[in-house]
Scaffold this active site. Structure first.
Site, PDB file in Angstrom:
ATOM      1  N   ASP A   3      31.242 -29.878  48.507  1.00  7.68           N
ATOM      2  CA  ASP A   3      31.014 -30.701  49.552  1.00  7.68           C
ATOM      3  C   ASP A   3      30.648 -32.079  49.145  1.00  7.68           C
ATOM      4  O   ASP A   3      31.140 -33.035  49.790  1.00  7.68           O
ATOM      5  CB  ASP A   3      29.992 -30.198  50.584  1.00  7.68           C
ATOM      6  N   ALA A   5      28.561 -30.756  57.680  1.00  3.61           N
ATOM      7  CA  ALA A   5      27.191 -31.734  57.476  1.00  3.61           C
ATOM      8  C   ALA A   5      26.967 -32.228  56.095  1.00  3.61           C
ATOM      9  O   ALA A   5      26.590 -33.255  55.715  1.00  3.61           O
ATOM     10  CB  ALA A   5      26.087 -30.874  58.010  1.00  3.61           C
ATOM     11  N   ASN A  46      39.804 -25.894  45.999  1.00  2.00           N
ATOM     12  CA  ASN A  46      39.869 -25.624  44.510  1.00  2.00           C
ATOM     13  C   ASN A  46      41.020 -24.621  44.192  1.00  2.00           C
ATOM     14  O   ASN A  46      41.909 -24.364  44.972  1.00  2.00           O
ATOM     15  CB  ASN A  46      38.524 -24.629  44.770  1.00  2.00           C
TER      16      ASN A  46
END
Ligand code: RIB
Length: 311
Positions: free
Chosen positions: A239, A40, A178
């Protein structure tokens, strides 16, 4: 048009002087709740970056935790394809943020775990499918293969870290991860550049925290230094990076441009509390980039290239 398929959580956040060690209790500040979930957050960042229509496939419980998540995504203009599994709660995340803005997160997946292969909406009209690893891995693999077959570019953010099969990686056009996730996949040895080179995906982006990020696109490499900001809370920065990156790529921009936009947006996310609450709009990113110091960027770029093993 971008489709994000992934998790949605309600985040329960407490700031504390430090993140508790195993067996330790720490007294923190007041409890805050924010709309979150890696999927989301990325859908919202993609929509706020602008220039491309964003849809999201998500699963929510029929409970009070779902409402702030739906309101946040709809407020950003994300078109929702929502599964409501019966008797399963909305996903939740329990987050401790320390005085440096670093966090530790535990997720209770709830409805996110109910997303299955058959829930993927028709892929007609989508150029990119963006996914993370907070929904079941077989579902991620099924969606990736369906997208590949439909000529939709598959972008996978390999977070949180999991063991990924070669079959899934073969369906991924762009992998974003990452340094820890990169080394878990590619092995510990060698430079960042060596690790990027040994992954089978056509393009890979590794984010290196405060150093910046490096991308391999075919045989070409790009490096983007990070932007220095006062850090309040790093939750959702990764995100925001992914959502902004995909919005720029879906808008036909170059990888170099997309990395710069994504890095600036991720930096701005760190300046406020919460995940979706801190994702910047395109205008904020544009204003930030105008005032960003080019001298600082050039200096950080040199250090980043050295660290990553880039010539
Ligand atoms: O990446 C940050 C997110 O991870 C939080 O919003 C939390 O919900 C977890 O999914």
């Amino acid at each position: 048009m971008v489709l994000v398929a992934g998790s949605a959580n309600l985040d329960f956040v407490v700031r504390a002087p430090h993140i508790p060690a195993p067996g330790e209790t720490v007294l923190g500040g007041g409890l805050q709740t924010f709309a979150g979930g890696k999927g989301a957050n990325q859908a919202l960042a993609c929509a706020r970056a602008g220039g491309v229509a964003t849809h999201m496939l998500l699963a929510l419980g029929k409970d009070a935790f779902a409402a702030p998540i739906e309101a946040s995504l709809r407020g950003a203009g994300v078109t929702l394809h929502t599964l409501h599994p019966i008797g399963v709660p909305t996903g939740t995340a329990f987050i401790c943020v320390d005085e440096h803005g670093e966090n530790a997160i535990t997720v209770a997946p709830g409805a996110n775990a109910c997303l299955q292969a058959e829930h993927l909406p028709p892929l007609q009209g989508f150029s990119h499918l963006l996914m993370q690893l907070e929904i079941p891995l077989p579902t991620v693999a099924a969606y990736a293969h369906a997208a590949k077959a439909a000529d939709v570019r598959v972008v996978l953010n390999a977070a949180p870290a999991q063991t990924l099969g070669q079959e899934l990686l073969a369906a991924v056009d762009l992998l974003v991860l990452n340094e820890g996730e990169l080394r878990a996949l590619a092995g510990d040895g060698g430079s960042v550049l060596d690790c990027l080179a040994c992954l089978p995906c056509p393009a890979v982006v590794v984010t290196l925290g405060a150093r910046g990020c490096v991308a391999r696109e075919g045989n070409a490499f790009h490096a983007q230094a990070s932007f220095q900001v006062p850090v309040v809370d790093t939750t959702g920065a990764g995100d925001t990076f992914c959502g902004t990156l995909v919005a720029a790529l879906a808008g036909q921009h170059t990888m170099a441009h997309a990395l710069r936009q994504a890095s600036a947006a991720a930096a701005l996310t760190c300046t406020q509390m919460g995940a979706q609450s801190s994702v910047p709009y395109a205008a904020d990113v544009a204003a930030f980039l105008i005032q960003a110091s080019q001298a600082n960027e050039a200096q950080s770029l040199l250090a980043l290239r050295q660290f990553a093993g880039l010539p």
